[in-house]
Design a protein around this motif. Structure first.
Motif, PDB file in Angstrom:
ATOM      1  N   SER A   1      19.165  31.826  14.187  1.00 42.09           N
ATOM      2  CA  SER A   1      20.356  33.616  14.208  1.00 42.09           C
ATOM      3  C   SER A   1      20.382  33.625  13.171  1.00 42.09           C
ATOM      4  CB  SER A   1      21.271  33.375  15.125  1.00 42.09           C
ATOM      5  OG  SER A   1      21.254  32.992  16.287  1.00 42.09           O
TER       6      SER A   1
ATOM      7  N   THR B   1       9.426  34.969  16.463  1.00 38.16           N
ATOM      8  CA  THR B   1      10.218  35.978  16.230  1.00 38.16           C
ATOM      9  C   THR B   1      10.536  37.239  17.393  1.00 38.16           C
ATOM     10  OG1 THR B   1       8.691  37.262  14.807  1.00 38.16           O
ATOM     11  CG2 THR B   1      10.154  36.025  13.741  1.00 38.16           C
TER      12      THR B   1
ATOM     13  N   VAL C   1      11.226  34.753  24.854  1.00 35.95           N
ATOM     14  CA  VAL C   1      11.638  32.979  23.668  1.00 35.95           C
ATOM     15  C   VAL C   1      11.807  31.937  25.130  1.00 35.95           C
ATOM     16  CG1 VAL C   1      14.201  31.974  23.746  1.00 35.95           C
ATOM     17  CG2 VAL C   1      14.158  34.217  22.797  1.00 35.95           C
TER      18      VAL C   1
ATOM     19  N   LEU D   1      15.962  34.962  16.184  1.00 39.23           N
ATOM     20  CA  LEU D   1      16.120  35.637  16.337  1.00 39.23           C
ATOM     21  C   LEU D   1      16.728  36.701  16.075  1.00 39.23           C
ATOM     22  CD1 LEU D   1      18.258  32.436  18.988  1.00 39.23           C
ATOM     23  CD2 LEU D   1      16.136  34.204  19.526  1.00 39.23           C
TER      24      LEU D   1
ATOM     25  N   LYS E   1      23.763  39.749  21.026  1.00 35.27           N
ATOM     26  CA  LYS E   1      23.256  38.999  21.330  1.00 35.27           C
ATOM     27  C   LYS E   1      22.827  38.285  19.864  1.00 35.27           C
ATOM     28  CE  LYS E   1      19.801  41.030  23.963  1.00 35.27           C
ATOM     29  NZ  LYS E   1      19.196  41.745  25.259  1.00 35.27           N
ATOM     30  N   SER E   2      22.526  37.285  20.207  1.00 32.90           N
ATOM     31  CA  SER E   2      22.770  36.109  18.514  1.00 32.90           C
ATOM     32  C   SER E   2      22.498  36.491  17.671  1.00 32.90           C
ATOM     33  CB  SER E   2      21.993  34.556  19.470  1.00 32.90           C
ATOM     34  OG  SER E   2      22.168  34.427  20.214  1.00 32.90           O
ATOM     35  N   GLY E   3      21.124  37.235  17.778  1.00 35.30           N
ATOM     36  CA  GLY E   3      20.921  37.420  16.306  1.00 35.30           C
ATOM     37  C   GLY E   3      21.865  39.108  15.362  1.00 35.30           C
TER      38      GLY E   3
ATOM     39  N   VAL F   1      18.368  27.323  24.454  1.00 35.21           N
ATOM     40  CA  VAL F   1      19.009  28.322  23.517  1.00 35.21           C
ATOM     41  C   VAL F   1      19.182  29.689  23.633  1.00 35.21           C
ATOM     42  CG1 VAL F   1      17.136  30.554  21.774  1.00 35.21           C
ATOM     43  CG2 VAL F   1      16.253  28.132  22.643  1.00 35.21           C
TER      44      VAL F   1
ATOM     45  N   ILE G   1      16.188  26.590  15.730  1.00 39.65           N
ATOM     46  CA  ILE G   1      16.997  27.790  16.387  1.00 39.65           C
ATOM     47  C   ILE G   1      17.400  28.522  15.336  1.00 39.65           C
ATOM     48  CG2 ILE G   1      17.754  29.270  18.175  1.00 39.65           C
ATOM     49  CD1 ILE G   1      18.680  26.143  19.723  1.00 39.65           C
TER      50      ILE G   1
ATOM     51  N   GLU H   1      13.497  38.797  25.630  1.00 37.21           N
ATOM     52  CA  GLU H   1      13.997  37.004  26.697  1.00 37.21           C
ATOM     53  C   GLU H   1      12.913  36.257  26.558  1.00 37.21           C
ATOM     54  OE1 GLU H   1      17.146  38.155  28.917  1.00 37.21           O
ATOM     55  OE2 GLU H   1      18.875  38.420  27.592  1.00 37.21           O
TER      56      GLU H   1
ATOM     57  N   LEU I   1      16.767  39.961  18.550  1.00 33.33           N
ATOM     58  CA  LEU I   1      17.944  39.729  19.671  1.00 33.33           C
ATOM     59  C   LEU I   1      19.150  40.227  18.851  1.00 33.33           C
ATOM     60  CD1 LEU I   1      15.941  37.581  22.073  1.00 33.33           C
ATOM     61  CD2 LEU I   1      15.848  39.801  21.737  1.00 33.33           C
TER      62      LEU I   1
ATOM     63  N   LEU J   1      20.937  33.433  23.828  1.00 23.84           N
ATOM     64  CA  LEU J   1      20.196  34.846  23.855  1.00 23.84           C
ATOM     65  C   LEU J   1      21.775  35.275  23.130  1.00 23.84           C
ATOM     66  CD1 LEU J   1      18.134  34.652  27.060  1.00 23.84           C
ATOM     67  CD2 LEU J   1      17.603  34.251  24.517  1.00 23.84           C
TER      68      LEU J   1
END
Ligand SMILES: Cc1cc2nc3c(=O)[nH]c(=O)nc-3n(C[C@H](O)[C@H](O)[C@H](O)COP(=O)(O)OP(=O)(O)OC[C@H]3O[C@@H](n4cnc5c(N)ncnc54)[C@H](O)[C@@H]3O)c2cc1C
Length: 298
Positions: A34, A9, A16, A55, A73-75, A162, A32, A13, A58, A164
């Motif tokens: 999110s 987790t 990752v 993610l 950000k992706s999360g 991935v 991956i 960056e 993030l 980000l």
């Protein structure tokens, strides 16, 4: 199915990058995740040994109204994205899906359809830059990854690296939009309405999104026609009456609201405060809603 030895987790960056490099060296696959909404579980299931890079930490969002753009950000969830845009401006939006808990990472890499896509296209059509970690653990942006890879990550799914963060183009919306809702039962000729809808839905003016949901209620089949119009109620009713007079839509079937309120309406949370989108899982209102759903399910 394999079980996973670790869920990573990352908080930044470089973590990752480290996870990608280590798993490559160890010959372990990566899944991956999110926000985990994949219908087939592709973000957390594998036949080969694997780790999950999750993610959800993030998730920052930086909205730049002056330049009509935002880095997400992706999360982050779509709800968080919409809320952050609305915090800065009532006349900008982003064309993506209706479910506020879906993740920006998975959603945008697969396309992303929502209530304003007829005018502005898919979420992935509105990506103007991205940051990814590639197979070798390098961080690349649009310039360094090149246009071919940049094309592939916008709709081609999750196997290119991935993601980000995405840089998104924001789109203009009027301060007031209109949502309408009419339900027809089988006895009222729901099938005929559905047939007509199939023939006109893609030809309507692009400010109007009209969708249908087949369901059941009180021992009969129902078709619900819901719409979002980028404008005021009088114009919305006029456009629907001109194109779909059989629906007998009137202004009493419609409500005017801000675009962010229409996001809640699409998610069936129309009574709630848009602030719940800012931190969906933590907000007291949504916890109450979830608890009441759990109680209903008992
Ligand atoms: C309740 C619900 C409502 C939905 N509503 C809509 C809608 O209105 N419109 C619409 O278009 N779709 C909708 N979807 C589909 C949704 O957009 C996709 O399932 C999307 O891929 C979910 O993204 P996620 O990040 O939440 O899921 P995840 O399960 O985390 O990821 C989905 C896929 O993307 C990959 N992935 C995730 N993050 C990354 C990343 N950072 N880099 C590379 N690959 C990544 C995963 O490996 C997996 O293959 C809905 C799904 C659900 C469950």
């Amino acid at each position: 199915m394999e079980t996973f030895p670790a869920i990573i987790t990352p908080f930044d960056e470089s973590q990752v990058q480290a996870a990608v490099i280590c798993s490559k060296k160890s010959g372990i696959q990566i899944r991956i995740r999110s926000r985990g909404h994949d219908y087939e579980g592709l973000s957390y299931v594998s036949r080969a040994p694997f780790i999950i890079i999750d993610l959800f930490n993030l998730r920052s969002i930086d909205v730049d109204i002056k330049n009509e753009s935002a880095w997400v950000k992706s999360g982050a969830t779509l709800g968080e994205l919409y809320y952050n845009i609305a915090q800065k401006s009532k006349v900008y939006a982003f064309p993506a899906g209706t479910c506020p808990t879906v993740g920006a990472g998975g959603h945008i890499s697969g396309g992303g359809v929502g209530t304003i896509f007829r005018k502005y296209g898919l979420a992935s059509d509105n990506v103007i830059d991205a940051r990814i970690v590639d197979l070798n653990g390098r961080i690349l942006d649009r310039k360094s990854m090149g246009e071919e890879l940049f094309w592939a990550i916008r709709g081609g799914g999750s196997s290119f690296g991935v993601i980000l963060a995405w840089k998104l183009r924001l789109v203009p919306v009027p301060p007031t939009v209109t949502v309408c809702d009419v339900t027809k039962t089988k006895e009222q000729g729901a099938t005929k309405f559905l047939l007509k809808w199939q023939n006109i839905a893609d030809k309507l003016p692009e400010d109007l999104f009209l969708h249908s949901v087949v369901g059941s209620s009180d021992n009969t089949i129902t078709v619900e026609f819901g719409s979002l119009f980028l404008g005021r109620v009088d114009k919305a009713v006029q456009v629907i009456q001109e194109n779909f007079p059989e629906l007998s839509l009137e202004s009493s079937h419609c409500s005017e609201m801000s675009w962010i309120q229409s996001v809640l309406d699409s998610a069936d949370c129309w009574l709630l405060d848009p602030r719940i989108l800012g931190d969906f899982a933590e907000a007291p209102a949504i916890q109450l809603l979830l608890q009441s759903k759990i109680r209903l399910g008992d």
